[in-house]
Scaffold this active site. Sequence first.
Site, mmCIF file in Angstrom:
data_model
loop_
_atom_site.group_PDB
_atom_site.id
_atom_site.type_symbol
_atom_site.label_atom_id
_atom_site.label_comp_id
_atom_site.label_asym_id
_atom_site.label_seq_id
_atom_site.Cartn_x
_atom_site.Cartn_y
_atom_site.Cartn_z
ATOM 1 C CG MET A 135 -1.841 1.242 1.250
ATOM 2 S SD MET A 135 -2.990 1.288 -0.160
ATOM 3 C CE MET A 135 -4.189 0.047 0.352
ATOM 4 C CG ASP A 136 2.641 2.789 -3.286
ATOM 5 O OD1 ASP A 136 3.290 1.943 -2.635
ATOM 6 O OD2 ASP A 136 2.702 2.887 -4.527
ATOM 7 C CG ASN B 46 16.854 3.693 -13.059
ATOM 8 O OD1 ASN B 46 17.986 3.378 -12.660
ATOM 9 N ND2 ASN B 46 15.875 3.991 -12.216
ATOM 10 C CE LYS C 32 14.388 15.838 -19.183
ATOM 11 N NZ LYS C 32 14.198 17.204 -18.624
ATOM 12 N N GLY D 74 13.823 8.682 -23.385
ATOM 13 C CA GLY D 74 13.453 7.472 -24.101
ATOM 14 C C GLY D 74 14.100 6.218 -23.552
ATOM 15 C CB THR E 189 5.229 6.730 -7.942
ATOM 16 O OG1 THR E 189 5.284 7.984 -7.251
ATOM 17 C CG2 THR E 189 5.449 5.598 -6.953
ATOM 18 N N GLY F 55 8.558 3.178 -14.168
ATOM 19 C CA GLY F 55 9.392 2.023 -14.491
ATOM 20 C C GLY F 55 8.613 0.729 -14.469
ATOM 21 C CG ASP F 56 7.033 -0.676 -10.865
ATOM 22 O OD1 ASP F 56 8.143 -1.223 -10.991
ATOM 23 O OD2 ASP F 56 6.637 -0.171 -9.804
ATOM 24 N N GLY G 87 -0.306 8.347 -8.436
ATOM 25 C CA GLY G 87 -0.374 6.969 -7.945
ATOM 26 C C GLY G 87 0.416 6.020 -8.815
#
Length: 302
Positions: free
Chosen positions: A12-13, A181, A223, A225, A248, A251-252, A287
């Site tokens: 839970m965030d 990343n 940004k 790419g 947030t 990446g996911d 979110g």
Amino acid sequence: MGRVFVAGSINMDVVATADRHPRVGETIAGKEVLYFPGGKGANQAVSAARLGAKTTLIGRLGKDAFGAELKAFLSDQGIDLGHVQETSEAHSGTAIITVAEADNTIVVIPGSNALVGEDDVSVVPLVKGDVAVSQFEIPLSTIAAFFRRARAASATTLLNPAPAQKFSRELLELVDILVLNETELGLLSGAALSESTDHAGIIEAARQLQASTSQIICVTLGKRGVLALAGSEEMIVPGRAVQAVDTTGAGDCFVGALASQLADGVALREALRFANVAASICVQRMGAGPSMPTAEEVAAVM
């Protein structure tokens, strides 16, 4: 069409928004507090499922209010939760996130995620054509067991080594596709990378990390790419100019989108382009889990 299996964290965030991030020892007034389903494993599963992939999540939840809410949300996304166990030994994973100026800081408390073990992944029904996805919010020994099972079934393994930490060569050699990343690439390759590092420098760092000539390494650059090293071939996917409000889950979102496309038999270059567009939509919303786009939304801007 293959399936996507994600072994990973469910959190839970708890998100606090403010005009700026506080300095060390400083207290500032925030704007609001929000609660979002998250965790890198759950986010990646939601991304894949919303984009049309048949998706199974493997993980653990605590027997608490957050756990019940997370389970209901994930079920509503059409994710198979048959391999998500509930435990009374720990609370559900929680992340404390501060969002300011479209950037974030995150503190993760693993809770039940730390209990995801080799037994949890030993019975997953992987077959050839499936994509097995994991990241670093569950024990590394569990990820290795999951990927060994995937390799035995001739499924594709995709690792997102985040949050960044050093890991064994043995685990790296079980990875078909590594998605990370530039910060994570710098840590793992030992290269000094920054936002000013050019494409050649990033590719060289990826080449140093590459465990085999067939391994694919995808480097997400926000940004700017995406760069990919696919065996000896180099691929560049340009970034998209958007107004980011919360990075947030970006990446996911990329990882889940890439997995969904590969499971559907899409060629790597096109799958990377699709995933890049999906992530650019994600950062325009608040979110993590709830910000993941649908296939229709991605298609509208492809």
